[in-house]
Design a protein around this motif. Structure first.
Motif, PDB file in Angstrom:
ATOM      1  N   LEU A 129      24.625  28.273 -12.625  1.00 45.44           N
ATOM      2  CA  LEU A 129      24.468  27.589 -13.905  1.00 45.44           C
ATOM      3  C   LEU A 129      25.254  28.307 -14.996  1.00 45.44           C
ATOM      4  O   LEU A 129      25.964  27.680 -15.791  1.00 45.44           O
ATOM      5  CB  LEU A 129      22.979  27.535 -14.285  1.00 45.44           C
ATOM      6  CG  LEU A 129      22.648  27.053 -15.697  1.00 45.44           C
ATOM      7  CD1 LEU A 129      23.090  25.610 -15.899  1.00 45.44           C
ATOM      8  CD2 LEU A 129      21.153  27.195 -15.977  1.00 45.44           C
ATOM      9  N   PHE A 150      25.240  19.364 -10.175  1.00 47.26           N
ATOM     10  CA  PHE A 150      24.056  18.604 -10.596  1.00 47.26           C
ATOM     11  C   PHE A 150      23.423  17.847  -9.431  1.00 47.26           C
ATOM     12  O   PHE A 150      22.221  17.609  -9.426  1.00 47.26           O
ATOM     13  CB  PHE A 150      24.414  17.667 -11.757  1.00 47.26           C
ATOM     14  CG  PHE A 150      24.617  18.405 -13.049  1.00 47.26           C
ATOM     15  CD1 PHE A 150      23.530  18.925 -13.741  1.00 47.26           C
ATOM     16  CD2 PHE A 150      25.888  18.616 -13.550  1.00 47.26           C
ATOM     17  CE1 PHE A 150      23.704  19.630 -14.921  1.00 47.26           C
ATOM     18  CE2 PHE A 150      26.068  19.321 -14.734  1.00 47.26           C
ATOM     19  CZ  PHE A 150      24.978  19.836 -15.422  1.00 47.26           C
ATOM     20  N   THR A 151      24.220  17.492  -8.425  1.00 41.23           N
ATOM     21  CA  THR A 151      23.652  16.905  -7.208  1.00 41.23           C
ATOM     22  C   THR A 151      22.779  17.926  -6.488  1.00 41.23           C
ATOM     23  O   THR A 151      21.686  17.615  -5.991  1.00 41.23           O
ATOM     24  CB  THR A 151      24.773  16.434  -6.269  1.00 41.23           C
ATOM     25  OG1 THR A 151      25.575  15.467  -6.946  1.00 41.23           O
ATOM     26  CG2 THR A 151      24.202  15.824  -5.004  1.00 41.23           C
ATOM     27  N   VAL A 153      21.248  20.433  -7.925  1.00 43.27           N
ATOM     28  CA  VAL A 153      20.054  20.640  -8.752  1.00 43.27           C
ATOM     29  C   VAL A 153      19.013  19.560  -8.478  1.00 43.27           C
ATOM     30  O   VAL A 153      17.819  19.838  -8.365  1.00 43.27           O
ATOM     31  CB  VAL A 153      20.423  20.664 -10.250  1.00 43.27           C
ATOM     32  CG1 VAL A 153      19.165  20.650 -11.119  1.00 43.27           C
ATOM     33  CG2 VAL A 153      21.267  21.888 -10.568  1.00 43.27           C
ATOM     34  N   VAL A 154      19.458  18.318  -8.369  1.00 40.43           N
ATOM     35  CA  VAL A 154      18.531  17.210  -8.092  1.00 40.43           C
ATOM     36  C   VAL A 154      17.816  17.437  -6.759  1.00 40.43           C
ATOM     37  O   VAL A 154      16.617  17.173  -6.628  1.00 40.43           O
ATOM     38  CB  VAL A 154      19.291  15.862  -8.086  1.00 40.43           C
ATOM     39  CG1 VAL A 154      18.393  14.750  -7.558  1.00 40.43           C
ATOM     40  CG2 VAL A 154      19.771  15.520  -9.493  1.00 40.43           C
ATOM     41  N   GLN A 157      14.867  19.806  -7.226  1.00 39.24           N
ATOM     42  CA  GLN A 157      13.860  19.471  -8.228  1.00 39.24           C
ATOM     43  C   GLN A 157      12.400  19.580  -7.773  1.00 39.24           C
ATOM     44  O   GLN A 157      11.528  19.817  -8.591  1.00 39.24           O
ATOM     45  CB  GLN A 157      14.121  18.080  -8.804  1.00 39.24           C
ATOM     46  CG  GLN A 157      15.196  18.120  -9.890  1.00 39.24           C
ATOM     47  CD  GLN A 157      15.318  16.815 -10.635  1.00 39.24           C
ATOM     48  OE1 GLN A 157      15.138  15.745 -10.081  1.00 39.24           O
ATOM     49  NE2 GLN A 157      15.631  16.910 -11.911  1.00 39.24           N
ATOM     50  N   LEU A 167      17.775  18.125 -18.278  1.00 36.43           N
ATOM     51  CA  LEU A 167      18.858  18.135 -17.300  1.00 36.43           C
ATOM     52  C   LEU A 167      19.945  17.128 -17.668  1.00 36.43           C
ATOM     53  O   LEU A 167      21.140  17.411 -17.553  1.00 36.43           O
ATOM     54  CB  LEU A 167      18.300  17.828 -15.904  1.00 36.43           C
ATOM     55  CG  LEU A 167      19.286  17.963 -14.738  1.00 36.43           C
ATOM     56  CD1 LEU A 167      19.810  19.391 -14.651  1.00 36.43           C
ATOM     57  CD2 LEU A 167      18.618  17.561 -13.429  1.00 36.43           C
ATOM     58  N   GLU A 168      19.537  15.953 -18.145  1.00 39.51           N
ATOM     59  CA  GLU A 168      20.509  14.925 -18.512  1.00 39.51           C
ATOM     60  C   GLU A 168      21.385  15.374 -19.681  1.00 39.51           C
ATOM     61  O   GLU A 168      22.589  15.126 -19.698  1.00 39.51           O
ATOM     62  CB  GLU A 168      19.785  13.616 -18.856  1.00 39.51           C
ATOM     63  CG  GLU A 168      19.259  12.858 -17.649  1.00 39.51           C
ATOM     64  CD  GLU A 168      20.361  12.513 -16.653  1.00 39.51           C
ATOM     65  OE1 GLU A 168      21.441  12.062 -17.101  1.00 39.51           O
ATOM     66  OE2 GLU A 168      20.155  12.715 -15.445  1.00 39.51           O
ATOM     67  N   LYS A 171      23.801  18.002 -18.463  1.00 37.75           N
ATOM     68  CA  LYS A 171      24.863  17.342 -17.688  1.00 37.75           C
ATOM     69  C   LYS A 171      25.905  16.722 -18.616  1.00 37.75           C
ATOM     70  O   LYS A 171      27.113  16.843 -18.390  1.00 37.75           O
ATOM     71  CB  LYS A 171      24.237  16.279 -16.787  1.00 37.75           C
ATOM     72  CG  LYS A 171      25.229  15.574 -15.872  1.00 37.75           C
ATOM     73  CD  LYS A 171      24.496  14.588 -14.980  1.00 37.75           C
ATOM     74  CE  LYS A 171      25.460  13.840 -14.072  1.00 37.75           C
ATOM     75  NZ  LYS A 171      24.748  12.853 -13.219  1.00 37.75           N
TER      76      LYS A 171
END
Length: 419
Positions: A129, A150-151, A153-154, A157, A167-168, A171
């Motif tokens: 990060l 970010f994929t 990270v998802v 979750q 997060l959004e 991003k």
């Protein structure tokens, strides 16, 4: 007219009373304002004091302490040092437990689907990060790199959550390489509250039946090896390390001799037990003794002694040696090559350190910390306290209001008093 005059007289009598009450309420409000202000000042002062903690001791040993001539709860008190370590290791065990579960799942995915997927590593995730944000600030991040992060990270979750920003929003800032916005944020990934709560329930359940305090003993041994470190299988390590806790000796040559003896004793007990429990070993001894019990015991003793010598040599050469060797058998019965699985030197150290009496463990740990960091634990405090007197004289209240306001903040436990 008579009725109107009566009302006017009534209000003229009550009005001064209302004004007096109003002024008294104003004084009370002023008093509470000053009280809250002093409490806030107290808290900010205490927080500022604790921010001056010993950086090296925290960065290397995970111990938060303020090095000062005044304070509360010094690390030289065994209970304070023990609680500091156990709080730290409780978090480490939670992390390690999740890693272990994810490793098992990762192995299953790799075996069934042929995918090499690293599912979870909180420290690596935070490092990644930080790198992503720095690259985005410099305008050096590609859309593919950002989307891959970010994929990932998802996928994590269920175990982690982002603190400091959504997060959004993060991003958006990263993909747009918004340097100004990224400069103002300091996001970090932490364990999800649900995971932590489940672990707390599991830990409490284990603690109820932990009559021998095995959890605490393991945590202390784990801390000693992982944080204090070890020197026998490493070169040029200065200071007192885990071997000192185990032996009480400062000379590395003397440490090595004593630890070899302790390792030998531990492996001899395990090997002797395996001579009676491991079918592979039992069959080989039975074929030599022809069923004679006393001869069986003699052969088991000789083979265990020889095997233990080999085991100690391998352990000190950083090889793995299983606690229970199973079908792989003994080197004393023809086992050739390295063991495919097993425990290494640091893990054997944890067993031996975990068997130390707590009093001895903490005396030696204190000596090691003071030697390695050139400090006195008696002047390393985990809590600070401050007391102030509030003296308030109102405009109407005919007496002075006095109150002592105390505040306490602690690294180890919840502070007592009024912050």
């Amino acid at each position: 007219m008579k009725e109107k005059g009566s009302i006017t007289v009534f209000f003229s009598v009550l009005l001064p009373l209302f004004l007096i009450i109003l002024l008294i309420l104003t004084d009370v409000a002023q008093y509470h304002f000053h009280l809250q202000r002093v409490r806030t000042e107290n808290y900010l002062y205490l927080d500022d004091q604790l921010s001056g903690y010993h950086r090296e001791l925290f960065n290397e040993m995970g111990l938060l302490a303020l090095e000062d001539s005044q304070g509360l709860a010094p690390l030289s008190e065994r209970e304070v040092l023990e609680e500091s370590i156990l709080l730290l290791m409780k978090e480490a065990q939670l992390r390690d437990g999740i890693y272990w579960a994810e490793d098992l799942l990762g192995e299953f995915i790799q075996h069934k689907m042929g995918l090499d997927l690293e599912l979870f590593d909180l420290s690596d995730l935070n490092r990644e990060l930080s790198d992503i944000i720095e690259k985005a600030k410099k305008g050096e991040i590609s859309e593919e790199l950002g989307l891959n992060f970010f994929t990932k990270v998802v996928a994590m979750q269920p175990y982690v959550k982002l603190k400091g920003i959504s997060l959004e929003q993060l991003k958006k800032y990263v993909l747009e390489m918004d340097k100004e916005a990224l400069e103002k944020i300091n996001p970090i990934f932490v364990l999800d509250d649900g995971v932590r709560e489940k672990y707390e329930e599991f830990y409490e359940a284990l603690s109820r039946y932990d009559v021998l305090n095995l959890l605490g003993s393991y945590a202390l041994a784990d801390y000693a090896v992982e944080y204090l470190g070890y020197s026998m299988t490493k070169k040029e390590i200065e200071g007192l390390r885990c071997e000192y806790l185990l032996t009480g000796l400062e000379d590395q040559g003397s440490q090595r001799t004593l630890i070899k003896a302790e390792l030998y004793g531990l492996r001899f007990i395990l090997n002797m037990a395996e001579c009676y429990l491991n079918p592979t070993i039992k069959d080989k001894i039975l074929s030599l003794c022809k069923g004679e019990p006393r001869l069986y015991a003699a052969i088991a003793l000789i083979k265990s002694a020889a095997e233990s010598v080999s085991d100690v040599r391998k352990i000190l050469e950083r090889e793995k040696v299983p606690l229970y060797k199973g079908k792989e058998g003994f080197a004393a019965f023809g086992k050739v090559g390295k063991y495919s699985t097993g425990w290494t030197y640091p893990q054997y150290l944890k067993i031996m350190v975990g068997l130390l009496p707590k009093g001895m463990y903490f005396r030696r740990l204190q000596r090691a910390l003071e030697n390695n960091y050139d400090i006195e634990l008696s002047s390393c405090y985990t809590a600070v306290e401050r007391k102030q007197k509030l003296r308030f004289k109102g405009k109407i209240i005919p007496f002075v209001l006095e109150r002592e306001i105390g505040g306490r903040l602690s690294y180890v436990e919840m502070g007592e008093g009024e912050p």
